[in-house]
Motif scaffolding. Structure first.
Motif, PDB file in Angstrom:
ATOM      1  N   VAL A   1       0.832  -1.206   0.000  1.00 30.91           N
ATOM      2  CA  VAL A   1       0.000   0.000   0.000  1.00 30.91           C
ATOM      3  C   VAL A   1       0.867   1.257   0.000  1.00 30.91           C
ATOM      4  CG1 VAL A   1      -1.638   1.348   1.380  1.00 30.91           C
ATOM      5  CG2 VAL A   1      -1.940  -1.122   1.125  1.00 30.91           C
ATOM      6  N   ALA A   2       0.584   2.149  -0.960  1.00 31.62           N
ATOM      7  CA  ALA A   2       1.196   3.485  -1.058  1.00 31.62           C
ATOM      8  C   ALA A   2       2.703   3.448  -1.286  1.00 31.62           C
ATOM      9  CB  ALA A   2       0.881   4.318   0.184  1.00 31.62           C
ATOM     10  N   TYR A   3       3.228   2.299  -1.690  1.00 30.16           N
ATOM     11  CA  TYR A   3       4.670   2.218  -1.934  1.00 30.16           C
ATOM     12  C   TYR A   3       5.038   3.051  -3.162  1.00 30.16           C
ATOM     13  CZ  TYR A   3       9.287   0.293  -2.952  1.00 30.16           C
ATOM     14  OH  TYR A   3      10.628   0.144  -3.217  1.00 30.16           O
ATOM     15  N   ARG A   4       6.153   3.760  -3.074  1.00 29.77           N
ATOM     16  CA  ARG A   4       6.662   4.538  -4.205  1.00 29.77           C
ATOM     17  C   ARG A   4       8.009   3.962  -4.632  1.00 29.77           C
ATOM     18  NH1 ARG A   4       4.845  10.869  -3.883  1.00 29.77           N
ATOM     19  NH2 ARG A   4       2.723  10.389  -4.508  1.00 29.77           N
ATOM     20  N   GLY A   5       8.070   3.608  -5.914  1.00 26.16           N
ATOM     21  CA  GLY A   5       9.252   2.933  -6.419  1.00 26.16           C
ATOM     22  C   GLY A   5      10.471   3.838  -6.499  1.00 26.16           C
TER      23      GLY A   5
ATOM     24  N   ARG B   1       5.004   9.574  -8.851  1.00 25.72           N
ATOM     25  CA  ARG B   1       3.706   9.401  -9.509  1.00 25.72           C
ATOM     26  C   ARG B   1       2.710   8.774  -8.537  1.00 25.72           C
ATOM     27  NH1 ARG B   1       1.162   5.271 -11.895  1.00 25.72           N
ATOM     28  NH2 ARG B   1       2.961   3.917 -11.515  1.00 25.72           N
ATOM     29  N   GLN B   2       1.488   9.282  -8.508  1.00 24.96           N
ATOM     30  CA  GLN B   2       0.486   8.755  -7.594  1.00 24.96           C
ATOM     31  C   GLN B   2       0.022   7.376  -8.035  1.00 24.96           C
ATOM     32  OE1 GLN B   2      -2.206  11.454  -5.995  1.00 24.96           O
ATOM     33  NE2 GLN B   2      -3.541   9.931  -5.108  1.00 24.96           N
ATOM     34  N   GLY B   3      -0.155   6.466  -7.057  1.00 29.47           N
ATOM     35  CA  GLY B   3      -0.688   5.145  -7.360  1.00 29.47           C
ATOM     36  C   GLY B   3      -2.198   5.179  -7.501  1.00 29.47           C
ATOM     37  N   ASN B   4      -2.752   4.096  -8.017  1.00 24.12           N
ATOM     38  CA  ASN B   4      -4.204   4.003  -8.165  1.00 24.12           C
ATOM     39  C   ASN B   4      -4.881   3.959  -6.793  1.00 24.12           C
ATOM     40  OD1 ASN B   4      -4.001   3.898 -10.979  1.00 24.12           O
ATOM     41  ND2 ASN B   4      -3.746   1.676 -10.960  1.00 24.12           N
TER      42      ASN B   4
ATOM     43  N   ALA C   1      -6.852   7.541   1.690  1.00 25.53           N
ATOM     44  CA  ALA C   1      -5.976   7.733   0.539  1.00 25.53           C
ATOM     45  C   ALA C   1      -5.717   9.226   0.393  1.00 25.53           C
ATOM     46  CB  ALA C   1      -6.613   7.177  -0.734  1.00 25.53           C
ATOM     47  N   ILE C   2      -4.523   9.565  -0.055  1.00 30.08           N
ATOM     48  CA  ILE C   2      -4.150  10.964  -0.233  1.00 30.08           C
ATOM     49  C   ILE C   2      -4.162  11.303  -1.719  1.00 30.08           C
ATOM     50  CG2 ILE C   2      -2.364  12.704   0.140  1.00 30.08           C
ATOM     51  CD1 ILE C   2      -1.316  10.955   2.433  1.00 30.08           C
ATOM     52  N   MET C   3      -4.913  12.316  -2.071  1.00 28.54           N
ATOM     53  CA  MET C   3      -4.903  12.842  -3.434  1.00 28.54           C
ATOM     54  C   MET C   3      -3.989  14.059  -3.464  1.00 28.54           C
ATOM     55  SD  MET C   3      -6.805  11.188  -5.637  1.00 28.54           S
ATOM     56  CE  MET C   3      -7.176  12.438  -6.865  1.00 28.54           C
ATOM     57  N   GLY C   4      -2.965  14.008  -4.300  1.00 27.14           N
ATOM     58  CA  GLY C   4      -2.032  15.125  -4.371  1.00 27.14           C
ATOM     59  C   GLY C   4      -0.693  14.766  -3.767  1.00 27.14           C
ATOM     60  N   GLU C   5       0.082  15.783  -3.422  1.00 26.77           N
ATOM     61  CA  GLU C   5       1.466  15.600  -2.987  1.00 26.77           C
ATOM     62  C   GLU C   5       1.613  15.475  -1.473  1.00 26.77           C
ATOM     63  OE1 GLU C   5       3.680  18.833  -4.580  1.00 26.77           O
ATOM     64  OE2 GLU C   5       3.267  18.316  -6.674  1.00 26.77           O
ATOM     65  N   GLY C   6       0.516  15.397  -0.745  1.00 25.18           N
ATOM     66  CA  GLY C   6       0.590  15.423   0.710  1.00 25.18           C
ATOM     67  C   GLY C   6       1.139  14.145   1.336  1.00 25.18           C
TER      68      GLY C   6
ATOM     69  N   GLY D   1     -12.146   5.768   3.283  1.00 27.86           N
ATOM     70  CA  GLY D   1     -12.655   4.515   2.740  1.00 27.86           C
ATOM     71  C   GLY D   1     -11.940   4.047   1.492  1.00 27.86           C
ATOM     72  N   SER D   2     -10.755   4.586   1.223  1.00 27.04           N
ATOM     73  CA  SER D   2      -9.958   4.179   0.068  1.00 27.04           C
ATOM     74  C   SER D   2      -8.493   4.099   0.472  1.00 27.04           C
ATOM     75  CB  SER D   2     -10.115   5.172  -1.099  1.00 27.04           C
ATOM     76  OG  SER D   2     -11.436   5.168  -1.584  1.00 27.04           O
ATOM     77  N   LEU D   3      -7.701   3.397  -0.337  1.00 32.32           N
ATOM     78  CA  LEU D   3      -6.261   3.300  -0.120  1.00 32.32           C
ATOM     79  C   LEU D   3      -5.533   3.511  -1.438  1.00 32.32           C
ATOM     80  CD1 LEU D   3      -5.937   0.196   2.250  1.00 32.32           C
ATOM     81  CD2 LEU D   3      -5.559   2.595   2.869  1.00 32.32           C
ATOM     82  N   GLU D   4      -4.401   4.181  -1.358  1.00 35.95           N
ATOM     83  CA  GLU D   4      -3.550   4.329  -2.533  1.00 35.95           C
ATOM     84  C   GLU D   4      -2.696   3.066  -2.675  1.00 35.95           C
ATOM     85  OE1 GLU D   4       0.079   7.143  -4.287  1.00 35.95           O
ATOM     86  OE2 GLU D   4      -0.682   7.450  -2.249  1.00 35.95           O
ATOM     87  N   GLN D   5      -2.643   2.541  -3.867  1.00 36.23           N
ATOM     88  CA  GLN D   5      -1.840   1.357  -4.119  1.00 36.23           C
ATOM     89  C   GLN D   5      -0.423   1.747  -4.547  1.00 36.23           C
ATOM     90  OE1 GLN D   5      -3.028  -1.631  -3.191  1.00 36.23           O
ATOM     91  NE2 GLN D   5      -4.754  -0.351  -2.524  1.00 36.23           N
ATOM     92  N   SER D   6       0.448   0.778  -4.631  1.00 38.50           N
ATOM     93  CA  SER D   6       1.821   1.014  -5.070  1.00 38.50           C
ATOM     94  C   SER D   6       1.831   1.621  -6.474  1.00 38.50           C
ATOM     95  CB  SER D   6       2.589  -0.313  -5.072  1.00 38.50           C
ATOM     96  OG  SER D   6       3.843  -0.168  -5.696  1.00 38.50           O
TER      97      SER D   6
END
Length: 244
Positions: free
Chosen positions: A32-36, A67-70, A81-86, A196-201
């Motif tokens: 979850v929310a991993y950034r490569g 880049r933001q994940g799905n 889930a975070i929308m944007g650069e936060g 109620g949502s999560l950002e994926q890798s």
């Protein structure tokens, strides 16, 4: 001075590091929310005792894929889930760290914490957020404001802090998807929270597999370069020996 061995070896060392980073990205494609990460290489031009400079490969740095994940809807009110650069801020033993992993829980002490490491999530004033375990489900607005039904009334109980940095590349990885920052954070006014949502890798496994194959081929070419250089030296020594 024959530098072919050192040139080839510098290339192999750089490729081995690239391979390790790609493998780590692939291993975290479901995190979850991993950034490569990606690698950044440069060339070092050295004279090496010759009139013409020799180019060596040097491992300059890693850079973070921002880049933001799905976003995947979970329906869990304690998922964000975070929308944007936060970034979220958490209170860790080593100091304040930052994360985009919005999986939360409420501790026995009634503090909003990260689900993985149990660290307090901080509000806009960098303080822990108290949640009444006996109260109703929490509602989180896009600006991080938390509301909870306490008794007969809905009350605001805190506001999750969202921060950003002038340069995300200054962040360094810590454990459990957390990052340490050198520069002081700023309020992320353009970012929003989605309850109620999560950002994926943001890792794309197919692209990483292609990168891995490219690295493997390049490593083989570097190996052949070293072997060819050794063969030329052996032939030269053999010819000199026959002439003498």
């Amino acid at each position: 001075m024959d530098t072919s061995l050192y040139v080839g070896l510098s290339r192999q060392v750089a490729l081995e590091r690239s391979f390790d980073i790609v493998a780590h990205n692939i291993a975290n494609a479901g995190t979850v929310a991993y950034r490569g990460d990606s690698t950044l290489f440069d060339q070092s031009m050295e004279k090496a005792g010759l009139s013409d400079p020799v180019s060596f490969v040097i491992d300059k740095a890693n850079f973070l894929n921002v880049r933001q994940g799905n976003l995947d809807e979970t329906g869990n009110p304690l998922d964000l889930a975070i929308m944007g650069e936060g970034w979220l801020s958490v209170d860790a033993p080593a100091g304040i760290l930052h994360s985009r992993d919005g999986r939360m829980a409420i501790s026995r002490d009634g503090v909003l914490v990260t689900r993985i490491s149990g660290l307090p999530i901080l509000d806009i004033n960098q303080a822990p957020i108290a949640i009444d375990p006996e109260g109703g489900p929490i509602q989180i607005a896009k600006n991080g404001m938390i509301s909870q039904k306490l008794g007969e009334f809905e009350q605001q109980v805190g506001q999750i802090g969202l921060v950003q940095f002038p340069e995300d590349q200054s962040l360094t990885r810590a454990a459990d998807g957390l990052y340490a920052a050198v520069a002081p954070p700023q309020p992320a006014l353009e970012s929003a929270l989605i309850q109620g949502s999560l950002e994926q890798s943001n890792v794309q496994p197919i692209l990483e597999m292609v990168r891995m194959m490219d690295i493997s081929r390049a490593f083989q070419q570097a190996t052949e370069f070293i072997e060819n250089g050794d063969e030329l030296k052996r032939e030269a020594i053999s010819r000199l020996g026959r002439r003498s």
